[in-house]
Design an enzyme around this catalytic site. Structure first.
Site, PDB file in Angstrom:
ATOM      1  N   THR A  13      -3.035  19.663 -21.694  1.00 31.87           N
ATOM      2  CA  THR A  13      -4.033  19.458 -22.740  1.00 31.87           C
ATOM      3  C   THR A  13      -5.140  18.544 -22.222  1.00 31.87           C
ATOM      4  O   THR A  13      -4.914  17.667 -21.396  1.00 31.87           O
ATOM      5  CB  THR A  13      -3.400  18.879 -24.018  1.00 31.87           C
ATOM      6  OG1 THR A  13      -2.898  17.558 -23.752  1.00 31.87           O
ATOM      7  CG2 THR A  13      -2.254  19.764 -24.503  1.00 31.87           C
ATOM      8  N   TYR A 154      -5.330   1.825 -30.114  1.00 29.30           N
ATOM      9  CA  TYR A 154      -5.007   2.695 -28.984  1.00 29.30           C
ATOM     10  C   TYR A 154      -3.618   2.371 -28.437  1.00 29.30           C
ATOM     11  O   TYR A 154      -2.801   3.272 -28.196  1.00 29.30           O
ATOM     12  CB  TYR A 154      -6.061   2.526 -27.881  1.00 29.30           C
ATOM     13  CG  TYR A 154      -5.704   3.205 -26.582  1.00 29.30           C
ATOM     14  CD1 TYR A 154      -5.800   4.586 -26.442  1.00 29.30           C
ATOM     15  CD2 TYR A 154      -5.289   2.453 -25.472  1.00 29.30           C
ATOM     16  CE1 TYR A 154      -5.483   5.207 -25.243  1.00 29.30           C
ATOM     17  CE2 TYR A 154      -4.979   3.070 -24.270  1.00 29.30           C
ATOM     18  CZ  TYR A 154      -5.065   4.442 -24.164  1.00 29.30           C
ATOM     19  OH  TYR A 154      -4.747   5.054 -22.969  1.00 29.30           O
TER      20      TYR A 154
END
Length: 263
Positions: A13, A154
């Site tokens: 991906t 994150y």
């Protein structure tokens, strides 16, 4: 060393640039049929050209769509219902003070960084187990262990990936399927160059700015440099290989010795 990967089919991906593209290039060099994915046809085609320039006999397929959405995952699964190797590399990041991160940003990073891998793995893992063969690899980060203060949201998503991969690996018990995570450190990609420029007082991203970033924000690094994306690609290739069958449920470090913990 023959990694035993020739003819395998891999979905990487977000492989139209950065670490994902480097992973795709290394796998292609090992004879893997690689599905290069990106959000636009143009970005995918440009990445494929760069990969073929490095690997003349690269066997590449295309997947265009936003894999950070449920609809994008459905497109991927419909186009490629079975793969031998799934590399969940898609991820975004940004620097923002904790008190200024709104709910929307927490949710956006979670949906893209975490749920993209969950959705694809939820489909591919049972099929791999059924045929007793397959590799799933999450690209996490050292930030999942040593949460960076400039991007706590994150770091949270990278911790989630570590937990999900470990939990998934329990479902592979007694099979030849493995689920692992790779933890890169700061790696030299266009995105990281822009990130460093945003953090740098002079707004620079050259080698001097990169050194300042490491010394100021990642000063425990033993290599004292940004990683090379190909180094991450090589780590992924080994974990995908026939020789990595005993590595399962692991969080493999490729972060330049930044983490000081033993485990």
């Amino acid at each position: 060393m023959d990694l035993g990967l020739k003819g395998k089919l891999a979905l990487v991906t977000a492989s139209s640039g950065g670490i994902g593209e480097a992973i795709a290039r290394v796998l292609a060099g090992e004879g893997v049929r690689v599905i290069v994915s990106g959000r636009s046809q143009e970005s995918v085609e440009k990445a494929q050209t760069r990969i073929r320039n490095a690997v003349s006999n690269a066997d590449l397929l295309s997947l265009v769509g936003d894999l950070g959405t449920a609809a994008g995952a459905e497109v991927a699964i419909a186009a490629f219902p079975d793969v031998d190797i799934l590399v969940n590399n898609l991820g975004i990041y940004e620097a923002k003070p904790f008190a200024e991160i709104p709910d929307e940003d927490w949710q956006r990073l979670f949906d893209i960084n975490v749920m993209s891998g969950v959705r694809l793995s939820r489909h591919y893992l049972p099929r791999m187990i059924e045929r007793n063969s397959g590799r799933i690899i999450f690209i996490s980060s050292e930030s999942g262990v040593q949460i960076p203060p400039e991007m706590v949201h994150y770091g949270m998503t990278k911790s989630c990936q570590l937990a999900i991969a470990r939990g998934m690996s329990e479902w592979t018990k007694g099979t030849k399927v493995t689920v692992n995570t790779v933890m890169p450190g700061p790696t030299l990609t266009e995105g990281v160059e822009a990130f460093i420029a945003g953090m740098d007082e002079a707004g620079a991203a050259d080698e001097a700015a990169q050194r300042r970033f490491i010394q100021t924000h990642r000063n425990t690094s033993l290599t004292q440099r940004l990683g090379d994306p190909v180094e991450i690609g090589a780590t992924v290739a080994f974990l995908a290989s026939q020789w990595a069958g005993s590595t399962n449920g692991a969080a493999v470090r490729a972060e330049g010795g930044l983490l000081r913990s033993l485990v």
